[in-house]
Design a protein around this motif. Sequence first.
Motif, PDB file in Angstrom:
ATOM      1  N   LEU A   1     -76.081  17.187  33.629  1.00 13.30           N
ATOM      2  CA  LEU A   1     -77.406  17.554  33.404  1.00 13.30           C
ATOM      3  C   LEU A   1     -77.643  19.159  33.002  1.00 13.30           C
ATOM      4  O   LEU A   1     -77.995  19.449  32.077  1.00 13.30           O
ATOM      5  CB  LEU A   1     -78.097  17.647  35.030  1.00 13.30           C
ATOM      6  N   THR A   2     -76.234  19.244  33.395  1.00 14.53           N
ATOM      7  CA  THR A   2     -75.587  20.907  33.256  1.00 14.53           C
ATOM      8  C   THR A   2     -75.731  20.597  31.657  1.00 14.53           C
ATOM      9  O   THR A   2     -75.838  21.466  31.062  1.00 14.53           O
ATOM     10  CB  THR A   2     -74.755  21.470  33.901  1.00 14.53           C
ATOM     11  N   GLY A   3     -74.545  19.720  31.216  1.00 12.36           N
ATOM     12  CA  GLY A   3     -73.731  19.855  29.851  1.00 12.36           C
ATOM     13  C   GLY A   3     -75.285  19.481  28.493  1.00 12.36           C
ATOM     14  O   GLY A   3     -75.626  19.932  27.929  1.00 12.36           O
ATOM     15  N   LEU A   4     -76.816  18.185  29.372  1.00 11.63           N
ATOM     16  CA  LEU A   4     -77.521  18.170  28.996  1.00 11.63           C
ATOM     17  C   LEU A   4     -78.655  19.720  28.462  1.00 11.63           C
ATOM     18  O   LEU A   4     -79.196  19.167  28.289  1.00 11.63           O
ATOM     19  CB  LEU A   4     -77.503  16.753  29.630  1.00 11.63           C
ATOM     20  N   MET A   5     -77.844  20.041  29.443  1.00  8.80           N
ATOM     21  CA  MET A   5     -79.495  21.171  29.323  1.00  8.80           C
ATOM     22  C   MET A   5     -79.145  23.016  28.415  1.00  8.80           C
ATOM     23  O   MET A   5     -79.752  22.987  28.151  1.00  8.80           O
ATOM     24  CB  MET A   5     -79.745  21.752  30.654  1.00  8.80           C
ATOM     25  N   PHE A   6     -77.402  22.418  28.762  1.00  5.96           N
ATOM     26  CA  PHE A   6     -77.168  23.621  27.200  1.00  5.96           C
ATOM     27  C   PHE A   6     -76.132  23.011  26.503  1.00  5.96           C
ATOM     28  O   PHE A   6     -74.956  22.797  26.106  1.00  5.96           O
ATOM     29  CB  PHE A   6     -76.321  24.382  28.529  1.00  5.96           C
ATOM     30  N   LEU A   7     -76.646  22.008  25.822  1.00 12.64           N
ATOM     31  CA  LEU A   7     -76.689  21.291  24.998  1.00 12.64           C
ATOM     32  C   LEU A   7     -75.881  21.667  23.627  1.00 12.64           C
ATOM     33  O   LEU A   7     -76.940  22.327  23.023  1.00 12.64           O
ATOM     34  CB  LEU A   7     -77.437  20.401  24.552  1.00 12.64           C
TER      35      LEU A   7
ATOM     36  N   VAL B   1     -72.711  27.513  32.569  1.00  8.95           N
ATOM     37  CA  VAL B   1     -71.764  26.626  33.110  1.00  8.95           C
ATOM     38  C   VAL B   1     -70.558  26.526  33.977  1.00  8.95           C
ATOM     39  O   VAL B   1     -70.885  25.665  34.365  1.00  8.95           O
ATOM     40  CB  VAL B   1     -71.888  25.768  31.453  1.00  8.95           C
ATOM     41  N   ILE B   2     -70.195  27.164  33.553  1.00 10.76           N
ATOM     42  CA  ILE B   2     -68.823  27.672  34.389  1.00 10.76           C
ATOM     43  C   ILE B   2     -68.386  28.020  35.666  1.00 10.76           C
ATOM     44  O   ILE B   2     -68.079  27.252  36.181  1.00 10.76           O
ATOM     45  CB  ILE B   2     -67.657  28.497  33.411  1.00 10.76           C
ATOM     46  N   PHE B   3     -69.800  28.572  35.967  1.00  8.79           N
ATOM     47  CA  PHE B   3     -70.693  29.005  37.600  1.00  8.79           C
ATOM     48  C   PHE B   3     -71.005  28.090  37.771  1.00  8.79           C
ATOM     49  O   PHE B   3     -71.011  27.876  39.876  1.00  8.79           O
ATOM     50  CB  PHE B   3     -71.626  30.078  36.521  1.00  8.79           C
ATOM     51  N   GLN B   4     -71.399  26.615  37.523  1.00  5.83           N
ATOM     52  CA  GLN B   4     -71.999  24.988  37.941  1.00  5.83           C
ATOM     53  C   GLN B   4     -70.250  24.848  39.250  1.00  5.83           C
ATOM     54  O   GLN B   4     -70.639  23.557  39.326  1.00  5.83           O
ATOM     55  CB  GLN B   4     -71.963  24.569  36.316  1.00  5.83           C
TER      56      GLN B   4
ATOM     57  N   TYR C   1     -67.287  18.746  27.319  1.00  5.97           N
ATOM     58  CA  TYR C   1     -67.702  18.384  25.907  1.00  5.97           C
ATOM     59  C   TYR C   1     -69.399  18.221  25.459  1.00  5.97           C
ATOM     60  O   TYR C   1     -69.960  18.943  24.520  1.00  5.97           O
ATOM     61  CB  TYR C   1     -67.016  16.455  25.697  1.00  5.97           C
ATOM     62  N   PRO C   2     -70.125  17.885  26.416  1.00  3.40           N
ATOM     63  CA  PRO C   2     -71.903  17.983  26.385  1.00  3.40           C
ATOM     64  C   PRO C   2     -72.084  19.452  25.706  1.00  3.40           C
ATOM     65  O   PRO C   2     -73.369  19.631  25.128  1.00  3.40           O
ATOM     66  CB  PRO C   2     -72.174  17.543  27.360  1.00  3.40           C
ATOM     67  N   ALA C   3     -71.996  20.654  26.436  1.00  2.00           N
ATOM     68  CA  ALA C   3     -71.661  21.837  26.611  1.00  2.00           C
ATOM     69  C   ALA C   3     -71.579  22.510  24.997  1.00  2.00           C
ATOM     70  O   ALA C   3     -72.305  23.767  24.609  1.00  2.00           O
ATOM     71  CB  ALA C   3     -71.241  22.722  27.690  1.00  2.00           C
TER      72      ALA C   3
END
Length: 814
Positions: free
Chosen positions: A537-543, A558-561, A623-625
């Motif tokens: 979800l995080t990767g897709l949100m910050f795609l 993203v790192i904070f996740q 990788y998605p981010a």
Amino acid sequence: MCGLVLNVGAFFTFYLVIVSGYLAITLFFRTVGCMCPDFDSAIKIAALIITLFVLTSGYLIQYQSEQVWLAWIFYVNALGLGFASMMVNEFSRIDLTCVGTSLIPNGPGYGDINHQVCTLLGSEPGNPVVSGTSYIKTSFSYYPDQLWRNWGIIVVLIIAFLITNAILGEYINFGAGGKTITFFAPENTERKKLNEELQAKKAKRGRHDAEQEGSELKIESKAVLTWEGLCYEVPVPSGQLRLLKDIYGYVKPGELTALMGASGAGKTTLLDVLASRKNIGVISGEKLVDGVKPGMDFQRGTSYAEQLDVHESCATVREALRFSADLRQPYETPQAEKYAYVEEIIALLEMEDIADAIIGDPEAGLAVEQRKRLAAAGQAILCTIHQPNASLFESFDRLLLLQKGGECVYFGDIGRDANVLIDYFRENGADCPPDANPAEWMLDTIGAGQAARFGSKDWGQIWRESDELQATKEAILRIKAERNKEVSSQPKAEQKEYATPLWHQMKLVSNRQHRSFWRSPTYVFTRLFNHVAIALLTGLMFLKLDNSRTSLQYRVFVIFQVTVLPALILAQVEPRYDLSRLTYYREAASKTYKQLPFALSMVLAEMPYSLLCAVAFFITIYYPAGFNLQSSRAGYFFIVTLITEIFSVTLGQTISALTPSTFIAVLLNPFVIIVFALFCGVAIPKPQIPGFWRAWLYQLDPFTRLISGLVATELHDLPVVCTQRELNLFTAPAGQSCGGYMTSFFAAGGAGYIVDNATSACEYCAYKVGDQFYEPLGISFDHRWRDFGILTAFIGSNLILLFLGSRYLNFNKR
């Protein structure tokens, strides 16, 4: 305390939104709970939804930057709606003033505000004041006229969730049938042969085959346990309370003694004392085995089926018995002989049909009576019974009867049709009716049954003055003399508290724990699912983040996740540790193995799944981010993620080891996680943390090392290209170009760059390279391996506290 707006309207609006948001979120998750059959299912859905709510609340990623297919969640997200309302409530009432480094350019020679600009979004050239409304409009797309609209949606959500919660709670009932499901481990060649032999023995037993061969193994015992004047006292605020008072008795091999009495008479207490299970209070009197004090191996050599039904739920019946035989029988005994003994016990207790059954729990596994039979896998010589029928009562050879206050009322033979017991009571004025059940009548007579007490006699006093007590004392003296004479002529065996060496205990306990985890797919899948769901979800949100100024902050988010992982892992690890500790307490009381093998096995069993979850999380978020693809950067991110996994596991186990129950442990979790998150330098940048906390708590925060290392690794040498919306606009003084005007600023170490140096209409980007973003926060790329080392050291401190806590903190007080 935080210095929010001191306005009555602002305060009550803030309070109203907080309460409304709390109710909406609470009712929502109660509704989710109604739809889930168990905790593991609920936590999977909860992790997914919480992540969605946090990501779409408009803070981590602004509404205008969200993916279109996820942005709609904001309007059913009580967390996001409440956050937006509180932001509007606060910022619409204040103005923000830029001073010092918040103005660009700044420093010597830059004092004319007409040629400066505030770096805050929503600012205007030449004006150091930024209205709060402009700031939240530009930064978050929050508008003042939406405050009460958002609150109204929250109220609608409360009503909707309240209705669904009531309906689902009424009509959905999981596990209401009460049917126990038994699972069996698949047979291999060895177990198939053993089961065939057991079934053959069972068939012979059913036909009463006279030619059935007896066992070559000697499972009988000649030892006799005696006790004289046994008393037990426990400390209470008023002094000492005596729970057992001058109890005499003995148990012989081949004879079954019943222990009966009123509720609270001390039956379980007496069994605990005789089995050496008590660890508080004062025990007086004499307890002997064959006329001598029990040795160090007494607890290991006795079988005690406790009221508390605790087993390793993922083991089979045969595995549980083999585990006990491996660790409680002498290490020198060949394993083949130990396992042959186990097969005899399985046949003796008529457990052939469930030898390979998973013990499980009351909902999925062995039925209650089968679990109790497993717990009694030994030579039961003294047991408590509650209101048995007459035929069952006659199965016992002897009776020890207690009345309230821990006083003995009778000890001796029961006799055929309970004639010896009935005669004793008749001699003391209590006649048993011919049609009465002697067991029930006896309890009623002393006031321990459902009927009224017979007369006003003190049966404890009658026993103390009886000839039967004197005969019991003489029998004890005779038994001690006879057994002491026989035992003293035999060579004395070496006394060992534990039958096997420490390394052997570690091996067997670890093997069992690994097998237990392997047979707990729900536990493992829930953890893996949570990792993949949050990361994906995080990767897709910050795609595919670009190199814009805003994306710098997004990369940090993203790192904070990664810091979300400890909260999820703690919620799973702690209950698992607590349940395993209950099994350890029971087995440790039998001197099966020490504390260290247990604590170490819990850590080692989590490692394969920590590696699996770390790999899954890394791939689905990194990788998605669109993070740095260099192997050195990606490798560092992965290894830090893995260390965070291990840190979280050991932290959860440490908290459990230091607390008496899961209920207490989960109360500490929010405090620990919130402190870690607040003082790691993301929620509050290091320069803005109050000096007292910055001096020590910031440095001791594991998340500080986690965030510092990952941020420096990702942003180091990352070029920044501001979008048009991110540029700060101001004009150079008359006759100067932007490049000339900003020369002194950049020469003094100022960050950022000018888009066009030749023009006087300056467009300024706050950062030229990622290093300029994190260096003011006290983060350095050169220190990333130091930070990694410190983060790894926290695992060591967790392990030390875990081993010390599990060794010296015993919450099994009895």
